[in-house]
Write a protein that holds these residues in place. Structure first.
Motif, PDB file in Angstrom:
ATOM      1  N   VAL A 171     -56.227  69.372 163.065  1.00 22.50           N
ATOM      2  CA  VAL A 171     -55.190  69.760 164.018  1.00 22.50           C
ATOM      3  C   VAL A 171     -53.921  70.051 163.228  1.00 22.50           C
ATOM      4  CG1 VAL A 171     -53.777  69.040 165.991  1.00 22.50           C
ATOM      5  CG2 VAL A 171     -56.185  68.394 165.892  1.00 22.50           C
ATOM      6  N   CYS A 172     -53.277  71.169 163.525  1.00 20.26           N
ATOM      7  CA  CYS A 172     -52.052  71.595 162.837  1.00 20.26           C
ATOM      8  C   CYS A 172     -52.274  71.682 161.323  1.00 20.26           C
ATOM      9  CB  CYS A 172     -50.887  70.657 163.156  1.00 20.26           C
ATOM     10  SG  CYS A 172     -50.359  70.683 164.879  1.00 20.26           S
ATOM     11  N   ASP A 173     -53.421  72.195 160.958  1.00 21.22           N
ATOM     12  CA  ASP A 173     -53.784  72.407 159.542  1.00 21.22           C
ATOM     13  C   ASP A 173     -53.876  71.099 158.759  1.00 21.22           C
ATOM     14  OD1 ASP A 173     -53.832  75.179 159.948  1.00 21.22           O
ATOM     15  OD2 ASP A 173     -51.684  75.338 159.550  1.00 21.22           O
ATOM     16  N   LEU A 174     -54.052  69.995 159.467  1.00 18.81           N
ATOM     17  CA  LEU A 174     -54.187  68.683 158.828  1.00 18.81           C
ATOM     18  C   LEU A 174     -55.557  68.109 159.137  1.00 18.81           C
ATOM     19  CD1 LEU A 174     -50.711  67.087 159.658  1.00 18.81           C
ATOM     20  CD2 LEU A 174     -51.402  68.191 157.526  1.00 18.81           C
ATOM     21  N   ILE A 175     -56.157  67.485 158.135  1.00 15.85           N
ATOM     22  CA  ILE A 175     -57.436  66.810 158.332  1.00 15.85           C
ATOM     23  C   ILE A 175     -57.154  65.422 158.893  1.00 15.85           C
ATOM     24  CG2 ILE A 175     -59.526  65.959 157.226  1.00 15.85           C
ATOM     25  CD1 ILE A 175     -59.221  68.151 155.139  1.00 15.85           C
ATOM     26  N   LEU A 176     -57.647  65.158 160.074  1.00 15.94           N
ATOM     27  CA  LEU A 176     -57.399  63.879 160.727  1.00 15.94           C
ATOM     28  C   LEU A 176     -58.319  62.806 160.165  1.00 15.94           C
ATOM     29  CD1 LEU A 176     -57.100  65.082 164.438  1.00 15.94           C
ATOM     30  CD2 LEU A 176     -55.255  64.692 162.803  1.00 15.94           C
ATOM     31  N   PRO A 177     -57.829  61.576 160.085  1.00 14.34           N
ATOM     32  CA  PRO A 177     -58.704  60.477 159.632  1.00 14.34           C
ATOM     33  C   PRO A 177     -59.860  60.279 160.599  1.00 14.34           C
ATOM     34  CG  PRO A 177     -56.402  59.819 159.540  1.00 14.34           C
ATOM     35  CD  PRO A 177     -56.447  61.111 160.294  1.00 14.34           C
ATOM     36  N   ARG A 178     -60.966  59.815 160.072  1.00 14.73           N
ATOM     37  CA  ARG A 178     -62.130  59.579 160.914  1.00 14.73           C
ATOM     38  C   ARG A 178     -61.873  58.406 161.846  1.00 14.73           C
ATOM     39  NH1 ARG A 178     -67.465  60.322 156.963  1.00 14.73           N
ATOM     40  NH2 ARG A 178     -67.064  62.548 156.430  1.00 14.73           N
ATOM     41  N   MET A 179     -62.438  58.548 163.036  1.00 16.30           N
ATOM     42  CA  MET A 179     -62.225  57.548 164.071  1.00 16.30           C
ATOM     43  C   MET A 179     -63.530  57.326 164.825  1.00 16.30           C
ATOM     44  SD  MET A 179     -59.338  57.560 167.121  1.00 16.30           S
ATOM     45  CE  MET A 179     -60.068  59.022 167.876  1.00 16.30           C
ATOM     46  N   GLN A 180     -63.778  56.087 165.212  1.00 23.19           N
ATOM     47  CA  GLN A 180     -64.997  55.785 165.960  1.00 23.19           C
ATOM     48  C   GLN A 180     -64.969  56.470 167.322  1.00 23.19           C
ATOM     49  OE1 GLN A 180     -65.338  51.531 166.222  1.00 23.19           O
ATOM     50  NE2 GLN A 180     -66.165  51.319 164.159  1.00 23.19           N
ATOM     51  N   ARG A 181     -66.140  56.851 167.764  1.00 27.61           N
ATOM     52  CA  ARG A 181     -66.242  57.503 169.057  1.00 27.61           C
ATOM     53  C   ARG A 181     -66.039  56.493 170.181  1.00 27.61           C
ATOM     54  NH1 ARG A 181     -71.461  61.589 168.400  1.00 27.61           N
ATOM     55  NH2 ARG A 181     -70.574  62.854 166.687  1.00 27.61           N
ATOM     56  N   ARG A 182     -65.639  57.041 171.288  1.00 25.43           N
ATOM     57  CA  ARG A 182     -65.374  56.175 172.434  1.00 25.43           C
ATOM     58  C   ARG A 182     -66.643  55.514 172.944  1.00 25.43           C
ATOM     59  NH1 ARG A 182     -61.434  55.307 176.106  1.00 25.43           N
ATOM     60  NH2 ARG A 182     -62.122  54.612 178.159  1.00 25.43           N
ATOM     61  N   GLN A 183     -67.756  56.199 172.886  1.00 25.00           N
ATOM     62  CA  GLN A 183     -69.009  55.640 173.371  1.00 25.00           C
ATOM     63  C   GLN A 183     -69.390  54.391 172.592  1.00 25.00           C
ATOM     64  OE1 GLN A 183     -72.220  58.422 173.221  1.00 25.00           O
ATOM     65  NE2 GLN A 183     -73.705  57.032 174.202  1.00 25.00           N
ATOM     66  N   ILE A 184     -69.178  54.417 171.278  1.00 28.60           N
ATOM     67  CA  ILE A 184     -69.495  53.249 170.448  1.00 28.60           C
ATOM     68  C   ILE A 184     -68.567  52.093 170.785  1.00 28.60           C
ATOM     69  CG2 ILE A 184     -69.621  52.391 168.071  1.00 28.60           C
ATOM     70  CD1 ILE A 184     -70.314  55.237 167.211  1.00 28.60           C
ATOM     71  N   LEU A 185     -67.292  52.391 171.003  1.00 31.82           N
ATOM     72  CA  LEU A 185     -66.343  51.336 171.356  1.00 31.82           C
ATOM     73  C   LEU A 185     -66.673  50.734 172.726  1.00 31.82           C
ATOM     74  CD1 LEU A 185     -63.020  53.044 170.188  1.00 31.82           C
ATOM     75  CD2 LEU A 185     -64.314  51.266 168.994  1.00 31.82           C
ATOM     76  N   GLU A 186     -67.154  51.544 173.646  1.00 31.63           N
ATOM     77  CA  GLU A 186     -67.546  51.020 174.954  1.00 31.63           C
ATOM     78  C   GLU A 186     -68.784  50.138 174.843  1.00 31.63           C
ATOM     79  OE1 GLU A 186     -68.040  54.201 177.653  1.00 31.63           O
ATOM     80  OE2 GLU A 186     -65.914  54.773 177.700  1.00 31.63           O
ATOM     81  N   GLU A 187     -69.732  50.537 174.008  1.00 36.90           N
ATOM     82  CA  GLU A 187     -70.934  49.727 173.827  1.00 36.90           C
ATOM     83  C   GLU A 187     -70.621  48.390 173.173  1.00 36.90           C
ATOM     84  OE1 GLU A 187     -73.602  52.113 171.627  1.00 36.90           O
ATOM     85  OE2 GLU A 187     -74.076  53.479 173.306  1.00 36.90           O
ATOM     86  N   ASN A 188     -69.655  48.392 172.273  1.00 37.81           N
ATOM     87  CA  ASN A 188     -69.248  47.145 171.618  1.00 37.81           C
ATOM     88  C   ASN A 188     -68.338  46.292 172.492  1.00 37.81           C
ATOM     89  OD1 ASN A 188     -70.691  47.958 169.340  1.00 37.81           O
ATOM     90  ND2 ASN A 188     -68.879  48.885 168.374  1.00 37.81           N
ATOM     91  N   GLY A 189     -67.861  46.821 173.577  1.00 32.55           N
ATOM     92  CA  GLY A 189     -66.979  46.066 174.461  1.00 32.55           C
ATOM     93  C   GLY A 189     -65.540  46.028 174.003  1.00 32.55           C
TER      94      GLY A 189
END
Length: 283
Positions: free
Chosen positions: A155-173
């Protein structure tokens, strides 16, 4: 010294916060006139004034020249303000470019759970944003910009840091399910329809529960009506008798006025009597 990170700054994702911006773009920012003239002594308070002067978002444009938006982002990474200050930037509804700047900084520095909790409410903001890139100017919206921060890798010519997906965070509670405005609107409609049906049912029940004349009362009323009818019927023969009596008295009066005869067949003395001599005139 002007390009170094402040002392006491915490490492983000295991590295210097300024290193989140690529080296080529970072060096171009250091060489830009806007960085040298306006970003030298900025603080967490004075950077707000510069953010209010921003007219568009973007990374680099033209001959790889950095935008003012990305220069202020690098300055935020350098001074590393507190989280409370960044949340206040994000809550500034009147200043949309300041909100976009704070959203990009939060996406690059905060944890995944905090990113989803802070940025997802911005999906309700549909205001326009001007964007400048190598291809020129374009138009986008705040909700689209936030959605790109949550789903895209650059985004805006910048590489964003990797982030966990929301589905995984929901499964982990770690985070609750995402709230959709469409589902909320449908639930509100269902609640309103249920309330309307409940009111109609309560009204119908109230009408059905309204007091009605019981059988005993109706029977009493019918009996009283029958008794009144019987009384009227019983009183009618008497009235007929009185009427017949009045008529007979009137007839007797009329008869008394007419010339009456005696029981022996003789007329009353008021009439003239014929002598037997007159009856024998024929002899």
């Amino acid at each position: 010294m002007a390009n170094t990170t402040v002392t006491g700054a915490k490492s983000i994702h295991g590295q210097n916060p300024q290193f989140l911006v690529e080296t080529v773009i970072r060096n171009r920012i250091y060489d830009s006139s806007f960085w040298k003239e306006h970003c030298f002594a900025l603080t967490a308070e004075t950077i707000i004034d510069k953010a209010l002067e921003v007219k568009y978002i973007g990374g680099v444009y033209g001959n790889q020249r950095p935008t003012e938006f990305i220069c202020l982002l690098l300055k935020l990474l350098q001074i590393q303000p507190e989280k409370e200050i960044l949340v206040e930037y994000l809550r500034a509804d009147e200043f949309k470019y300041l909100r976009a700047l704070a959203a990009l900084y939060i996406r690059m520095t905060f944890e995944a759970v905090e990113v989803y909790e802070l940025l997802e409410p911005l999906m309700k903001d549909y205001r326009k944003l001007r964007q400048r890139s190598m291809a020129g100017y374009s138009l986008t919206f705040i909700d689209e910009f936030v959605d790109a921060l949550l789903t895209e890798e650059r985004v805006c010519d910048l590489i964003l840091p990797r982030m966990q997906r929301r589905q995984i965070l929901e499964e982990n509670g770690d985070i609750g399910p995402r709230k959709s405005r469409l589902l909320d609107a449908m639930e509100d409609k269902d609640e309103k329809s249920d309330a309307g049906s409940y009111r109609s049912r309560s009204r119908s029940r109230s009408w059905s529960r309204s007091p009605r004349p019981s059988r005993s009362v109706s029977r009493g009323r019918s009996r009283s009506r029958s008794q009144s009818g019987a009384r009227s019927g019983a009183s009618s023969p008497g009235s007929n008798r009185s009427r017949s009596r009045s008529r007979s008295s009137a007839g007797s009066r009329y008869v008394s006025r007419s010339p009456s005869r005696s029981r022996s067949g003789s007329r009353s003395p008021s009439h003239r009597s014929i002598s037997p001599d007159r009856m024998d005139t024929g002899n």
